[in-house]
Design a protein around this motif. Sequence first.
Motif, PDB file in Angstrom:
ATOM      1  N   PRO A   8       0.835  -1.209   0.000  1.00 18.35           N
ATOM      2  CA  PRO A   8       0.000   0.000   0.000  1.00 18.35           C
ATOM      3  C   PRO A   8       0.868   1.258   0.000  1.00 18.35           C
ATOM      4  O   PRO A   8       1.979   1.264   0.514  1.00 18.35           O
ATOM      5  CB  PRO A   8      -0.806  -0.117   1.292  1.00 18.35           C
ATOM      6  N   GLU A   9       0.328   2.299  -0.602  1.00 20.37           N
ATOM      7  CA  GLU A   9       1.026   3.581  -0.651  1.00 20.37           C
ATOM      8  C   GLU A   9       1.144   4.133   0.768  1.00 20.37           C
ATOM      9  O   GLU A   9       0.189   4.071   1.537  1.00 20.37           O
ATOM     10  CB  GLU A   9       0.244   4.577  -1.506  1.00 20.37           C
ATOM     11  N   PRO A  10       2.299   4.666   1.124  1.00 19.50           N
ATOM     12  CA  PRO A  10       2.417   5.270   2.462  1.00 19.50           C
ATOM     13  C   PRO A  10       1.531   6.511   2.525  1.00 19.50           C
ATOM     14  O   PRO A  10       1.332   7.190   1.527  1.00 19.50           O
ATOM     15  CB  PRO A  10       3.898   5.625   2.579  1.00 19.50           C
ATOM     16  N   PRO A  11       1.005   6.795   3.703  1.00 13.49           N
ATOM     17  CA  PRO A  11       0.167   7.991   3.824  1.00 13.49           C
ATOM     18  C   PRO A  11       1.012   9.240   3.608  1.00 13.49           C
ATOM     19  O   PRO A  11       2.222   9.227   3.828  1.00 13.49           O
ATOM     20  CB  PRO A  11      -0.358   7.930   5.263  1.00 13.49           C
ATOM     21  N   PRO A  12       0.397  10.330   3.157  1.00 14.20           N
ATOM     22  CA  PRO A  12       1.180  11.556   2.989  1.00 14.20           C
ATOM     23  C   PRO A  12       1.705  12.019   4.343  1.00 14.20           C
ATOM     24  O   PRO A  12       1.087  11.760   5.372  1.00 14.20           O
ATOM     25  CB  PRO A  12       0.170  12.560   2.418  1.00 14.20           C
ATOM     26  N   PRO A  13       2.854  12.667   4.346  1.00 12.23           N
ATOM     27  CA  PRO A  13       3.422  13.106   5.630  1.00 12.23           C
ATOM     28  C   PRO A  13       2.460  14.055   6.334  1.00 12.23           C
ATOM     29  O   PRO A  13       1.797  14.873   5.705  1.00 12.23           O
ATOM     30  CB  PRO A  13       4.719  13.809   5.248  1.00 12.23           C
ATOM     31  N   ALA A  14       2.406  13.909   7.645  1.00 14.22           N
ATOM     32  CA  ALA A  14       1.543  14.774   8.441  1.00 14.22           C
ATOM     33  C   ALA A  14       2.053  16.206   8.352  1.00 14.22           C
ATOM     34  O   ALA A  14       3.259  16.440   8.304  1.00 14.22           O
ATOM     35  CB  ALA A  14       1.531  14.315   9.892  1.00 14.22           C
ATOM     36  N   ARG A  15       1.136  17.138   8.315  1.00 13.86           N
ATOM     37  CA  ARG A  15       1.531  18.537   8.246  1.00 13.86           C
ATOM     38  C   ARG A  15       2.232  18.924   9.532  1.00 13.86           C
ATOM     39  O   ARG A  15       1.751  18.660  10.621  1.00 13.86           O
ATOM     40  CB  ARG A  15       0.290  19.395   8.049  1.00 13.86           C
ATOM     41  N   ARG A  16       3.377  19.515   9.384  1.00 12.02           N
ATOM     42  CA  ARG A  16       4.168  19.919  10.540  1.00 12.02           C
ATOM     43  C   ARG A  16       3.458  21.042  11.279  1.00 12.02           C
ATOM     44  O   ARG A  16       2.987  21.992  10.685  1.00 12.02           O
ATOM     45  CB  ARG A  16       5.535  20.410  10.058  1.00 12.02           C
ATOM     46  N   ARG A  17       3.400  20.921  12.577  1.00 14.07           N
ATOM     47  CA  ARG A  17       2.792  21.966  13.396  1.00 14.07           C
ATOM     48  C   ARG A  17       3.868  22.946  13.829  1.00 14.07           C
ATOM     49  O   ARG A  17       4.968  22.555  14.191  1.00 14.07           O
ATOM     50  CB  ARG A  17       2.108  21.359  14.611  1.00 14.07           C
ATOM     51  N   HIS A  18       3.519  24.205  13.804  1.00 16.10           N
ATOM     52  CA  HIS A  18       4.436  25.260  14.207  1.00 16.10           C
ATOM     53  C   HIS A  18       3.949  25.838  15.523  1.00 16.10           C
ATOM     54  O   HIS A  18       2.760  25.984  15.744  1.00 16.10           O
ATOM     55  CB  HIS A  18       4.465  26.367  13.155  1.00 16.10           C
ATOM     56  N   ASN A  19       4.880  26.204  16.384  1.00 13.99           N
ATOM     57  CA  ASN A  19       4.454  26.845  17.631  1.00 13.99           C
ATOM     58  C   ASN A  19       4.324  28.350  17.411  1.00 13.99           C
ATOM     59  O   ASN A  19       4.749  28.896  16.395  1.00 13.99           O
ATOM     60  CB  ASN A  19       5.383  26.482  18.791  1.00 13.99           C
ATOM     61  N   LEU A  20       3.725  29.027  18.370  1.00 10.29           N
ATOM     62  CA  LEU A  20       3.420  30.444  18.183  1.00 10.29           C
ATOM     63  C   LEU A  20       4.666  31.306  18.083  1.00 10.29           C
ATOM     64  O   LEU A  20       4.673  32.306  17.369  1.00 10.29           O
ATOM     65  CB  LEU A  20       2.475  30.951  19.278  1.00 10.29           C
ATOM     66  N   PHE A  21       5.748  30.925  18.748  1.00 11.41           N
ATOM     67  CA  PHE A  21       6.964  31.720  18.670  1.00 11.41           C
ATOM     68  C   PHE A  21       7.637  31.559  17.310  1.00 11.41           C
ATOM     69  O   PHE A  21       8.184  32.514  16.761  1.00 11.41           O
ATOM     70  CB  PHE A  21       7.922  31.370  19.811  1.00 11.41           C
ATOM     71  N   GLU A  22       7.593  30.362  16.759  1.00 12.20           N
ATOM     72  CA  GLU A  22       8.130  30.146  15.418  1.00 12.20           C
ATOM     73  C   GLU A  22       7.311  30.934  14.397  1.00 12.20           C
ATOM     74  O   GLU A  22       7.865  31.561  13.493  1.00 12.20           O
ATOM     75  CB  GLU A  22       8.099  28.646  15.099  1.00 12.20           C
ATOM     76  N   ALA A  23       5.998  30.907  14.564  1.00 13.39           N
ATOM     77  CA  ALA A  23       5.123  31.663  13.664  1.00 13.39           C
ATOM     78  C   ALA A  23       5.413  33.157  13.778  1.00 13.39           C
ATOM     79  O   ALA A  23       5.514  33.859  12.767  1.00 13.39           O
ATOM     80  CB  ALA A  23       3.656  31.371  13.978  1.00 13.39           C
ATOM     81  N   ALA A  24       5.551  33.657  14.997  1.00  9.74           N
ATOM     82  CA  ALA A  24       5.814  35.080  15.204  1.00  9.74           C
ATOM     83  C   ALA A  24       7.158  35.489  14.612  1.00  9.74           C
ATOM     84  O   ALA A  24       7.260  36.529  13.955  1.00  9.74           O
ATOM     85  CB  ALA A  24       5.760  35.410  16.693  1.00  9.74           C
ATOM     86  N   ALA A  25       8.181  34.691  14.832  1.00  6.96           N
ATOM     87  CA  ALA A  25       9.505  35.016  14.301  1.00  6.96           C
ATOM     88  C   ALA A  25       9.486  35.050  12.774  1.00  6.96           C
ATOM     89  O   ALA A  25      10.041  35.971  12.156  1.00  6.96           O
ATOM     90  CB  ALA A  25      10.536  34.003  14.800  1.00  6.96           C
ATOM     91  N   THR A  26       8.857  34.062  12.176  1.00  9.83           N
ATOM     92  CA  THR A  26       8.777  34.016  10.715  1.00  9.83           C
ATOM     93  C   THR A  26       7.954  35.180  10.186  1.00  9.83           C
ATOM     94  O   THR A  26       8.324  35.830   9.210  1.00  9.83           O
ATOM     95  CB  THR A  26       8.170  32.677  10.257  1.00  9.83           C
ATOM     96  N   TYR A  27       6.831  35.458  10.850  1.00  5.00           N
ATOM     97  CA  TYR A  27       5.943  36.540  10.432  1.00  5.00           C
ATOM     98  C   TYR A  27       6.650  37.895  10.488  1.00  5.00           C
ATOM     99  O   TYR A  27       6.633  38.660   9.532  1.00  5.00           O
ATOM    100  CB  TYR A  27       4.696  36.546  11.318  1.00  5.00           C
ATOM    101  N   VAL A  28       7.294  38.183  11.597  1.00  9.99           N
ATOM    102  CA  VAL A  28       7.967  39.474  11.766  1.00  9.99           C
ATOM    103  C   VAL A  28       9.133  39.608  10.790  1.00  9.99           C
ATOM    104  O   VAL A  28       9.316  40.654  10.157  1.00  9.99           O
ATOM    105  CB  VAL A  28       8.424  39.679  13.226  1.00  9.99           C
ATOM    106  N   ALA A  29       9.930  38.570  10.652  1.00  7.10           N
ATOM    107  CA  ALA A  29      11.055  38.623   9.714  1.00  7.10           C
ATOM    108  C   ALA A  29      10.552  38.823   8.287  1.00  7.10           C
ATOM    109  O   ALA A  29      11.135  39.616   7.526  1.00  7.10           O
ATOM    110  CB  ALA A  29      11.886  37.352   9.817  1.00  7.10           C
ATOM    111  N   ALA A  30       9.483  38.142   7.923  1.00  7.86           N
ATOM    112  CA  ALA A  30       8.922  38.287   6.579  1.00  7.86           C
ATOM    113  C   ALA A  30       8.391  39.701   6.363  1.00  7.86           C
ATOM    114  O   ALA A  30       8.587  40.292   5.290  1.00  7.86           O
ATOM    115  CB  ALA A  30       7.818  37.260   6.352  1.00  7.86           C
TER     116      ALA A  30
END
Length: 87
Positions: A8-30
């Motif tokens: 059987p085909e392997p399931p697609p990789p689970a979507r990686r969860r990001h924490n709020l600090f990672e999101a904030a750092a990426t958001y502000v830098a972007a």
Amino acid sequence: MEEARRAPEPPPPARRRHNLFEAAATYVAACAEDDHDRSAEAARWVSPEALCFGVNELACRAVVALAREHDETPQHMARKLLNLPVA
């Protein structure tokens, strides 16, 4: 019949969860780099409330670090960063 023998085909990789600090750092830098696509992507990683909290925490830490580096108070540094008159 041959399809039944295949593994059987392997399931697609689970979507990686990001924490709020990672999101904030990426958001502000972007935002600082004027990267609208990346900031929009980071904003989808967490709830708006969590992103707001993370951005606030990042701002506080940045102001404190810059104030220490320049031997100034956090209030003075925050106003300086925003080009406001020193109170």
